[in-house]
Design a protein around this motif. Structure first.
Motif, short mmCIF file in Angstrom:
data_model
loop_
_atom_site.label_atom_id
_atom_site.label_comp_id
_atom_site.label_asym_id
_atom_site.label_seq_id
_atom_site.Cartn_x
_atom_site.Cartn_y
_atom_site.Cartn_z
N ALA A 310 0.57 -0.91 0.15
CA ALA A 310 -0.08 -0.20 0.91
C ALA A 310 1.18 1.33 -0.24
O ALA A 310 0.15 2.30 -0.73
CB ALA A 310 -1.13 -0.17 1.58
N MET A 311 1.74 1.34 0.73
CA MET A 311 3.07 2.06 0.95
C MET A 311 3.60 2.54 -0.63
O MET A 311 3.53 4.05 -0.40
CB MET A 311 3.66 2.47 1.97
CG MET A 311 3.45 2.27 3.36
SD MET A 311 4.65 2.53 4.33
CE MET A 311 5.77 1.22 4.45
N LEU A 312 3.47 1.56 -1.02
CA LEU A 312 4.30 1.72 -2.89
C LEU A 312 3.79 2.13 -3.44
O LEU A 312 3.70 2.92 -4.33
CB LEU A 312 5.12 0.73 -2.72
CG LEU A 312 6.30 0.17 -1.87
CD1 LEU A 312 7.12 -1.09 -2.63
CD2 LEU A 312 7.48 1.14 -1.89
N ALA A 585 13.40 -1.16 -3.85
CA ALA A 585 12.14 -0.24 -3.49
C ALA A 585 12.27 0.36 -3.11
O ALA A 585 12.57 1.86 -3.05
CB ALA A 585 10.87 -0.98 -4.07
N LEU A 586 12.88 -0.02 -1.72
CA LEU A 586 12.31 0.89 -0.49
C LEU A 586 13.89 1.52 -0.95
O LEU A 586 13.95 2.87 0.41
CB LEU A 586 12.01 0.07 1.04
CG LEU A 586 10.79 -0.23 0.76
CD1 LEU A 586 10.58 -1.38 1.77
CD2 LEU A 586 10.00 0.56 1.53
N ILE A 587 15.00 0.48 -0.64
CA ILE A 587 16.46 1.17 -0.61
C ILE A 587 16.19 2.62 -1.88
O ILE A 587 17.07 3.58 -1.72
CB ILE A 587 17.17 0.28 -0.48
CG1 ILE A 587 17.32 -0.79 0.26
CG2 ILE A 587 18.94 0.86 -1.10
CD1 ILE A 587 17.78 -1.85 -0.41
N ALA A 642 4.99 -15.71 -7.61
CA ALA A 642 5.42 -14.85 -8.45
C ALA A 642 3.47 -14.99 -9.55
O ALA A 642 3.48 -16.41 -9.80
CB ALA A 642 5.91 -15.69 -10.19
N PRO A 643 2.78 -13.99 -9.32
CA PRO A 643 2.92 -12.86 -8.64
C PRO A 643 3.26 -12.77 -7.38
O PRO A 643 2.37 -13.27 -6.47
CB PRO A 643 2.33 -11.67 -9.38
CG PRO A 643 0.57 -12.96 -9.22
CD PRO A 643 1.77 -14.27 -9.63
N GLN A 644 4.13 -12.04 -7.04
CA GLN A 644 3.82 -10.82 -4.95
C GLN A 644 3.66 -9.78 -5.24
O GLN A 644 4.46 -8.88 -6.34
CB GLN A 644 5.57 -11.72 -4.78
CG GLN A 644 5.52 -11.48 -3.47
CD GLN A 644 4.88 -12.29 -2.24
OE1 GLN A 644 4.46 -13.54 -2.71
NE2 GLN A 644 5.67 -12.40 -1.46
N ALA A 645 3.14 -9.82 -4.40
CA ALA A 645 2.62 -7.91 -3.97
C ALA A 645 3.39 -7.10 -3.96
O ALA A 645 3.03 -6.06 -5.68
CB ALA A 645 1.25 -7.80 -3.12
N TRP A 646 4.43 -7.06 -3.18
CA TRP A 646 5.52 -6.29 -2.79
C TRP A 646 6.04 -6.59 -3.92
O TRP A 646 7.10 -4.53 -4.02
CB TRP A 646 5.75 -5.77 -1.48
CG TRP A 646 6.81 -7.53 -1.03
CD1 TRP A 646 6.91 -8.08 -1.69
CD2 TRP A 646 6.57 -6.80 0.36
NE1 TRP A 646 7.03 -8.94 -0.89
CE2 TRP A 646 7.73 -8.56 0.65
CE3 TRP A 646 6.93 -6.62 1.65
CZ2 TRP A 646 8.38 -9.42 1.70
CZ3 TRP A 646 7.30 -7.14 2.98
CH2 TRP A 646 8.00 -8.09 2.87
N ALA A 647 6.20 -7.25 -4.54
CA ALA A 647 7.36 -7.52 -5.47
C ALA A 647 6.50 -6.50 -6.45
O ALA A 647 7.46 -6.22 -7.68
CB ALA A 647 8.14 -8.87 -5.72
#
Length: 728
Positions: A310-312, A585-587, A642-647
């Protein structure tokens, strides 16, 4: 329902999936809708390889363990298979081999063409098998469908050993329907109903046989429905209606999100697949949309995964954040439960509704063994408010937010040293409870495991950012004293964090502090989350980034979870040397926050390059951390979801980070802070960026060495301010 009393030694409580078969040995296709998902081979079948994960699942139970299409007793020849771009449908094209003697076949090869169309809707798998005779004479043959339902629990499919099962029965209900029933040990009856149209010539408990007769050039079809609902009777004739309903639902979700197009075709395919995958994983709960974590192992609610996803995606679709906040508030712990690792105010880690979870054979029916979901919940609330200005939702959730803050300061910091720490309450729970929750993920420089209670680097960072963000909400709700206290607490935490976690020996922040407050001086990607949250000083942020972009960390495909050369480094491990897109992505967002967008752009470029090698350009949960080699693609992790939500949302987030994009409802502004376009992009069009009741399309272009932003279209009754700031 009786709780089981048992030896937990063989239960896969740790998240790393036991490896009995690699998911990359053959191509698998996945479809998901609601609480159902299906894993199929290239033919559209399942269950042909013993011990495989394929099948049709509903509420973490495999309702269909075999479904095989045969013509004249033989498997057809595969021509091709593909998933529609919107993930709605699997399409498979098949033809016949030679039937009869090799020197004089009764039906020569390639005369019969079969096209299979499969999709999920409302807890059922629909299929249409189109059949056409391309020969010059009448053809007669048998088409057979073999099927079975084992009702195995997902954890059993993953490798858990069960001492007892319920009872499975099967009956021929009508001349076109077979019904399986499983009477579980949890006193729940689960059903699988297979229906066919037209009526088969023969129907048996595990197969249906159709006699097909086609004149030259003629065609026909067979419809099948596999229904996992509770004693429902969905008819095959509903195929067209169900398919239209599914497409309408997907279209409605996609239309609420930002669209992304660019000058680069690969990037367009990657972002389109990411958007489609997220849409497929979004599941409607009573509280709104929730991104289920991943297929096949984690197709359910995970607190941490849902929050980070959700944050991304807040900038593209804040409705995801709203659904996540509401659902996690509704499931927030209110009592102490040692088996569930729960205390009042704590946010859910995982929920399951399968037989083993209901019986207590695994502790994940509703499990709270996560240290980071609670501060992340507060952080998401603050970021959601900044994005939407939705004060009504903040009022409705305020009690939950205060309870989460209370948990962080009381239960999360049991020794009152100012840091949030974890230590599982029983041996049943996860031994490590951050996002790297494998049992070997937290260790010292010599490779020895860290003993708890453990304070993770990133968790302190989340709490810092959470208190800063929610202080803004507190002020808007009229709680000025609380807002000031939260800001003061955040500042004090930052000071303590710098003193305790900075390690000049490794030029970055420590992975964690163990139970004796000794730092784990390991070069880990966790330190990058400190940059994401803004707790790092400028000097230490730049030093951390320099370390993480070195060859020991950055493989050429992304940043590894653990740097090469560390004691437990292994590029094939789940958490100790692999590459996780969401982590990157966070990094990358952290690098951008400190003005290091050239690093962010490099990460985005590496991830897009990697996606170009994967089926459907779908970004998996993780992949191996081997060094990038010329003219070779990345190495897959054997059991990655695969798929993975945050990926799947990682490239969307990395693009926003490169652009320095901020959606600020409170200021009614869309801001671009020192935007950078990666070298492979000359322009990007962002369609349907929404603030309040208005929306606009923006075109970001490279002009010589400068980046420009111009408004391409607007709609709505409110004005939006677009600001662009040059380089720092």
């Amino acid at each position: 329902m009786n709780k089981a009393s048992r030896d937990w030694s063989d239960v896969p409580c740790e998240p790393d999936v036991p490896v009995r078969m690699s998911l990359v040995e053959s191509t698998h296709f996945t479809l998901k809708e609601g609480d159902a998902f299906v894993v199929l081979d290239q033919y559209g079948d399942c269950g042909l390889v013993p011990g495989g994960p394929d099948g049709l699942y509903f509420h973490d139970t495999r309702h269909l363990s075999r479904f095989e299409l045969l013509v004249e007793g033989q498997r057809p020849l595969l021509l091709g298979s593909r998933i529609r771009d919107d993930n709605a449908v699997l399409c498979v094209d098949l033809t016949n081999p030679d039937f009869g003697p090799a020197n004089a076949p009764t039906i020569a090869h390639n005369l019969i063409v079969l096209d299979r169309t499969k999709f999920l809707w409302d807890g059922a798998c629909f299929e249409r098998i189109g059949i056409r005779n391309y020969g010059s004479r009448r053809l007669e043959f048998e088409l057979e469908i073999r099927f079975a339902a084992d009702f195995h629990d997902l954890f059993e499919v993953r490798g858990a050993t069960r001492q007892a099962h319920g009872k499975t029965s099967v009956r021929i209900a009508t001349d076109n329907r077979v019904e399986y029933e499983y009477s579980g040990l949890d006193d729940i009856r689960r059903h699988t109903c297979l229906s066919f149209e037209p009526k088969p010539g023969r129907i048996e408990p595990h197969r249906a046989v159709f006699r097909i007769a086609l004149e030259a050039g003629a065609k026909t079809k067979v419809l099948a429905v596999v229904d996992c609902g509770e004693e429902r009777r969905i008819e095959p004739a509903n195929f067209r209606h169900a398919l239209l309903a599914k497409r309408r639902q997907l279209h409605a979700i996609r239309n609420s999100a930002v669209t992304i197009t660019s000058s680069n075709r690969l990037f367009n395919r990657v972002t389109a697949r990411s958007a489609s995958d997220l849409t497929m994983l979004l599941t409607r709960t009573e509280q709104g949309l929730y991104p289920y974590a991943g297929i096949p192992w984690f197709s359910t609610v995970f607190g941490r995964d849902g929050i980070i996803t959700a944050m991304l995606t807040l900038w593209t679709n804040p409705a995801v954040g709203l659904g996540v906040l509401r659902h996690l508030a509704a499931t927030q712990a209110t009592t102490i439960d040692a088996v569930a690792d729960a205390q009042p105010g704590k946010i859910l880690h995982e929920s399951r509704n399968s037989e083993m979870a209901r019986l207590g054979e695994v502790p994940f029916g509703r499990y709270y063994g996560t240290i980071d979901a609670t501060p992340l919940f507060v952080l998401l609330a603050g970021l959601y408010f900044q994005r939407t200005g939705d004060l009504d939702t903040m009022r409705s959730l305020w009690g939950n937010i205060l309870a989460a803050l209370e948990w962080c300061d009381r239960y999360g910091d049991a020794d009152q040293d100012g840091f949030v720490e974890y230590h599982r309450m029983t041996e049943m729970g996860l031994s490590n409870q951050g996002w790297k929750d494998s049992d070997d993920a937290i260790f010292h420089a010599d490779g020895s495991p860290a003993e708890g209670p453990i304070a993770l680097c990133e968790v302190q960072s989340y709490l810092y950012a959470a208190k800063k963000a929610i202080a803004v909400v507190a002020e808007h709700l009229g709680h000025e004293t609380l807002a000031a206290a939260l800001l003061q607490q955040a500042d004090h935490l930052r000071e303590r964090f710098e003193t305790a976690f900075w390690c000049p020996e490794i030029n970055m922040y420590a992975l964690a502090l163990d139970g004796e407050k000794r730092p784990c001086k390991v070069r880990s990607s966790n330190a990058g989350h400190a940059l994401f949250c803004g707790i790092a000083t400028d000097e230490h942020a730049k030093a951390t980034a320099e370390t993480m972009m070195g060859a020991d960390f950055f493989s050429g495909w992304g940043i590894r979870t653990i740097a090469r050369g560390e004691a437990n480094f292994n590029p094939i491990s789940y958490h100790n040397g692999s590459i996780w897109p969401h982590d990157n992505a966070l990094i990358g967002a952290g690098f951008a926050r400190y003005g290091l967008k050239q690093h962010t752009a490099r990460i985005l470029g590496a991830l897009v390059d990697a996606a170009g090698y994967w089926e459907l350009q779908r970004i998996p949960e993780l992949f191996c951390g081997f060094r990038r080699r010329p003219h070779q693609g990345p190495t897959a992790y054997p059991v990655a979801c695969a798929p993975q939500a945050w990926a799947t949302v990682a490239p969307l987030s990395l693009l926003a980070s490169c652009l320095g994009l901020t959606m600020d409802h409170l200021g009614n502004e869309i801001r671009f802070d020192a935007p950078v376009l990666p070298h492979f992009l000359d322009d990007v069009r962002l369609g349907g960026l929404k603030l309040g009741n208005s929306a606009m399309d923006l075109l970001v272009e490279r002009r010589d060495a400068a980046i420009s932003v111009r408004v391409a279209d607007t709609s709505g009754d409110e004005s939006i301010v677009v600001k662009i700031r040059g380089k720092r």
